[in-house]
Design a protein around this motif. Structure first.
Motif, PDB file in Angstrom:
ATOM      1  N   LEU A 168       3.709  -1.821  13.311  1.00 52.14           N
ATOM      2  CA  LEU A 168       3.291  -0.538  12.765  1.00 52.14           C
ATOM      3  C   LEU A 168       4.318   0.552  13.078  1.00 52.14           C
ATOM      4  CD1 LEU A 168      -0.521  -0.607  13.625  1.00 52.14           C
ATOM      5  CD2 LEU A 168       0.571  -1.138  11.438  1.00 52.14           C
ATOM      6  N   VAL A 169       4.894   0.500  14.274  1.00 55.55           N
ATOM      7  CA  VAL A 169       5.950   1.454  14.632  1.00 55.55           C
ATOM      8  C   VAL A 169       7.145   1.283  13.704  1.00 55.55           C
ATOM      9  CG1 VAL A 169       7.626   2.088  16.413  1.00 55.55           C
ATOM     10  CG2 VAL A 169       5.249   1.645  17.048  1.00 55.55           C
ATOM     11  N   ASN A 170       7.488   0.043  13.422  1.00 55.08           N
ATOM     12  CA  ASN A 170       8.617  -0.240  12.538  1.00 55.08           C
ATOM     13  C   ASN A 170       8.371   0.286  11.129  1.00 55.08           C
ATOM     14  OD1 ASN A 170      11.189  -1.746  11.882  1.00 55.08           O
ATOM     15  ND2 ASN A 170       9.771  -2.842  10.541  1.00 55.08           N
ATOM     16  N   LEU A 171       7.148   0.101  10.610  1.00 56.55           N
ATOM     17  CA  LEU A 171       6.840   0.603   9.274  1.00 56.55           C
ATOM     18  C   LEU A 171       6.948   2.118   9.233  1.00 56.55           C
ATOM     19  CD1 LEU A 171       3.763  -1.592   8.210  1.00 56.55           C
ATOM     20  CD2 LEU A 171       6.129  -1.794   7.427  1.00 56.55           C
ATOM     21  N   THR A 172       6.400   2.784  10.241  1.00 57.57           N
ATOM     22  CA  THR A 172       6.458   4.246  10.288  1.00 57.57           C
ATOM     23  C   THR A 172       7.899   4.748  10.333  1.00 57.57           C
ATOM     24  OG1 THR A 172       4.312   4.349  11.423  1.00 57.57           O
ATOM     25  CG2 THR A 172       5.726   6.286  11.580  1.00 57.57           C
ATOM     26  N   SER A 173       8.751   4.006  11.039  1.00 58.74           N
ATOM     27  CA  SER A 173      10.153   4.412  11.175  1.00 58.74           C
ATOM     28  C   SER A 173      10.943   4.201   9.895  1.00 58.74           C
ATOM     29  CB  SER A 173      10.815   3.629  12.322  1.00 58.74           C
ATOM     30  OG  SER A 173      10.186   3.895  13.555  1.00 58.74           O
ATOM     31  N   ASN A 174      10.574   3.186   9.128  1.00 61.13           N
ATOM     32  CA  ASN A 174      11.390   2.795   7.980  1.00 61.13           C
ATOM     33  C   ASN A 174      10.849   3.231   6.627  1.00 61.13           C
ATOM     34  OD1 ASN A 174      13.720   0.951   9.002  1.00 61.13           O
ATOM     35  ND2 ASN A 174      11.917   0.239  10.129  1.00 61.13           N
ATOM     36  N   LEU A 175       9.569   3.608   6.570  1.00 62.40           N
ATOM     37  CA  LEU A 175       8.985   4.050   5.304  1.00 62.40           C
ATOM     38  C   LEU A 175       8.803   5.560   5.370  1.00 62.40           C
ATOM     39  CD1 LEU A 175       6.352   1.207   4.729  1.00 62.40           C
ATOM     40  CD2 LEU A 175       8.660   1.411   3.782  1.00 62.40           C
ATOM     41  N   GLN A 176       9.619   6.274   4.646  1.00 56.92           N
ATOM     42  CA  GLN A 176       9.698   7.729   4.744  1.00 56.92           C
ATOM     43  C   GLN A 176       8.348   8.390   4.474  1.00 56.92           C
ATOM     44  OE1 GLN A 176      12.576   9.470   2.126  1.00 56.92           O
ATOM     45  NE2 GLN A 176      12.393  11.514   3.020  1.00 56.92           N
ATOM     46  N   MET A 189       0.829  -1.202   0.000  1.00 58.33           N
ATOM     47  CA  MET A 189       0.000   0.000   0.000  1.00 58.33           C
ATOM     48  C   MET A 189       0.866   1.256   0.000  1.00 58.33           C
ATOM     49  SD  MET A 189      -3.106  -0.989   2.635  1.00 58.33           S
ATOM     50  CE  MET A 189      -3.807   0.658   2.497  1.00 58.33           C
ATOM     51  N   TYR A 190       1.928   1.226   0.784  1.00 58.66           N
ATOM     52  CA  TYR A 190       2.825   2.376   0.838  1.00 58.66           C
ATOM     53  C   TYR A 190       3.428   2.651  -0.536  1.00 58.66           C
ATOM     54  CZ  TYR A 190       6.945   5.207   1.845  1.00 58.66           C
ATOM     55  OH  TYR A 190       7.905   6.193   1.817  1.00 58.66           O
ATOM     56  N   SER A 228       2.725   7.223   8.150  1.00 57.74           N
ATOM     57  CA  SER A 228       2.195   7.222   9.511  1.00 57.74           C
ATOM     58  C   SER A 228       1.230   6.050   9.634  1.00 57.74           C
ATOM     59  CB  SER A 228       1.483   8.545   9.812  1.00 57.74           C
ATOM     60  OG  SER A 228       0.992   8.548  11.141  1.00 57.74           O
ATOM     61  N   PHE A 229       1.663   4.988  10.294  1.00 57.66           N
ATOM     62  CA  PHE A 229       0.834   3.805  10.527  1.00 57.66           C
ATOM     63  C   PHE A 229       0.361   3.858  11.977  1.00 57.66           C
ATOM     64  CE2 PHE A 229       3.269   2.662   6.829  1.00 57.66           C
ATOM     65  CZ  PHE A 229       2.402   1.875   6.078  1.00 57.66           C
ATOM     66  N   VAL A 230      -0.921   4.141  12.161  1.00 58.03           N
ATOM     67  CA  VAL A 230      -1.493   4.393  13.480  1.00 58.03           C
ATOM     68  C   VAL A 230      -2.267   3.169  13.950  1.00 58.03           C
ATOM     69  CG1 VAL A 230      -3.056   5.873  14.796  1.00 58.03           C
ATOM     70  CG2 VAL A 230      -1.661   6.843  12.958  1.00 58.03           C
ATOM     71  N   LEU A 231      -2.066   2.795  15.205  1.00 60.13           N
ATOM     72  CA  LEU A 231      -2.780   1.662  15.788  1.00 60.13           C
ATOM     73  C   LEU A 231      -4.131   2.113  16.321  1.00 60.13           C
ATOM     74  CD1 LEU A 231      -2.775  -1.320  16.784  1.00 60.13           C
ATOM     75  CD2 LEU A 231      -1.782  -0.466  18.922  1.00 60.13           C
ATOM     76  N   GLY A 232      -5.185   1.436  15.873  1.00 56.32           N
ATOM     77  CA  GLY A 232      -6.521   1.691  16.383  1.00 56.32           C
ATOM     78  C   GLY A 232      -6.836   0.722  17.509  1.00 56.32           C
ATOM     79  N   LYS A 238      -1.002   7.507   5.090  1.00 60.12           N
ATOM     80  CA  LYS A 238      -1.655   7.733   6.379  1.00 60.12           C
ATOM     81  C   LYS A 238      -2.642   6.599   6.631  1.00 60.12           C
ATOM     82  CE  LYS A 238      -1.028  12.551   5.258  1.00 60.12           C
ATOM     83  NZ  LYS A 238       0.306  12.531   5.870  1.00 60.12           N
ATOM     84  N   VAL A 239      -2.187   5.603   7.397  1.00 61.30           N
ATOM     85  CA  VAL A 239      -2.918   4.347   7.560  1.00 61.30           C
ATOM     86  C   VAL A 239      -3.305   4.135   9.015  1.00 61.30           C
ATOM     87  CG1 VAL A 239      -2.831   1.842   7.242  1.00 61.30           C
ATOM     88  CG2 VAL A 239      -1.647   3.353   5.621  1.00 61.30           C
ATOM     89  N   ILE A 240      -4.570   3.791   9.247  1.00 56.62           N
ATOM     90  CA  ILE A 240      -5.049   3.415  10.576  1.00 56.62           C
ATOM     91  C   ILE A 240      -5.388   1.933  10.539  1.00 56.62           C
ATOM     92  CG2 ILE A 240      -6.783   3.784  12.364  1.00 56.62           C
ATOM     93  CD1 ILE A 240      -7.190   6.599  11.137  1.00 56.62           C
ATOM     94  N   MET A 241      -4.698   1.141  11.318  1.00 60.61           N
ATOM     95  CA  MET A 241      -4.910  -0.305  11.380  1.00 60.61           C
ATOM     96  C   MET A 241      -5.468  -0.672  12.746  1.00 60.61           C
ATOM     97  SD  MET A 241      -4.568  -3.367   9.990  1.00 60.61           S
ATOM     98  CE  MET A 241      -5.059  -4.895  10.833  1.00 60.61           C
TER      99      MET A 241
END
Length: 297
Positions: free
Chosen positions: A260-268, A209-210, A271-275, A216-219
């Motif tokens: 999700l934290v790892n994706l946010t850190s590594n994909l410039q 998806m990225y 923002s992968f947000v946990l719901g 800007k993803v809410i999972m």
């Protein structure tokens, strides 16, 4: 829902309520919690296009697996002043909907009974698993969305500013791992290894998806699957939750947050947000009087 509004604010680009919408579109992925009618057009037993589904929805039965609105519908309604757009139509119904360029404010790819793994839910018929939903998203980017934008830069900007909401994974337990009649998954994987399998597959699709343009993803977490009627009834718990099944969901959720934290850190720029959904769902089941509409026997 206040939490959801704060999350949407956190993934916005800083526009104010008095200017343009915080996001141009809402794209929805997942299972029956979010399906708004895709399964209507698929050969499956998992359909919700008849009463009593939709009995409290202003459009009647639409394929939503609920008597009224889905979680996504509530998100649309409650944050309309922030996002400023209507319900995202089911993708498979696009050929039945006349959309003007300015009306394309999102699409819904969710499909009841399906999950992260390709074979989840197949015993009920055809549904769109999560990888297929991403395939259709890619098709939309290549074929439908370009008609609404002057050039590829405008389309990329639209995708980057849009919000993507996902709820998937519970069926990989309900309609796969725990369904020993149709699947041998529980014999091949321990609960921990199965949770890791799901997370690894989910991570791969979120990366897809990225690279397709989502930023800007809410999972959402998996909810308390041990508290749903198919669990409590099957194991004769007299309405009490099957805590072993809830522990399976917690294992998945425990892996989900750091992924999700790892994706946010590594994909410039992502923002992968946990719901957070599990604790709320469990509390609503175990303490229903706190949430209203409680009828004692």
């Amino acid at each position: 829902m206040a939490i959801m509004i704060m999350m949407l604010r956190s993934v916005s680009l800083g526009e104010t309520m008095n200017s343009r919408p915080l996001a141009p579109a809402l794209y929805v992925f997942g299972d029956s919690l979010f399906d708004s009618g895709n399964n209507n057009l698929l050969p499956t037993l998992a359909k919700a296009d008849f009463l009593p589904y939709g009995m409290n929805f202003d459009r009647g039965p639409t394929g939503r697996f609920t008597n009224g609105k889905t979680v996504v519908d509530f998100i649309d309604f409650l944050v309309a002043e922030f996002l400023g757009f209507p319900y995202s139509p089911p993708y498979l119904s696009l050929n039945q909907i006349l959309l003007h360029p300015e009306q394309l404010t999102g699409l819904n790819f969710a499909s009841g009974a399906c999950g992260i793994l390709p074979d989840t839910g197949n015993d009920l018929g055809r549904c769109l698993n999560f990888p297929e939903q991403i395939d259709f998203f890619e098709t939309a980017i290549e074929e439908e969305l370009p008609r609404h934008y002057l050039n590829s830069d405008d389309l990329s900007n639209h995708l980057a500013k849009s919000v993507y909401v996902i709820s998937v994974g519970s069926n990989d337990y309900i309609n796969n791992y725990l369904d020993k009649k149709h699947y041998d998954t529980s014999k091949r994987f321990s609960p921990q290894s199965f949770a890791k399998l799901l997370i690894d597959n989910l991570s791969q699709q979120l990366r897809r998806m990225y690279y397709l343009g989502a930023r800007k993803v809410i999972m959402f977490e998996i909810g308390p699957i041990g508290c749903i009627p198919s669990s409590t009834g099957q194991f004769k718990h007299n309405g009490r939750c099957v805590e072993e099944f809830n522990e399976f969901a917690v294992m998945f959720n425990d892996h989900l947050a750091p992924m999700l934290v790892n994706l946010t850190s590594n994909l410039q720029g992502s923002s992968f947000v946990l719901g957070h959904a599990h604790w709320l769902g469990y509390d609503a089941v175990t303490h229903p009087s706190k949430y209203g509409n409680y009828y004692s026997k």
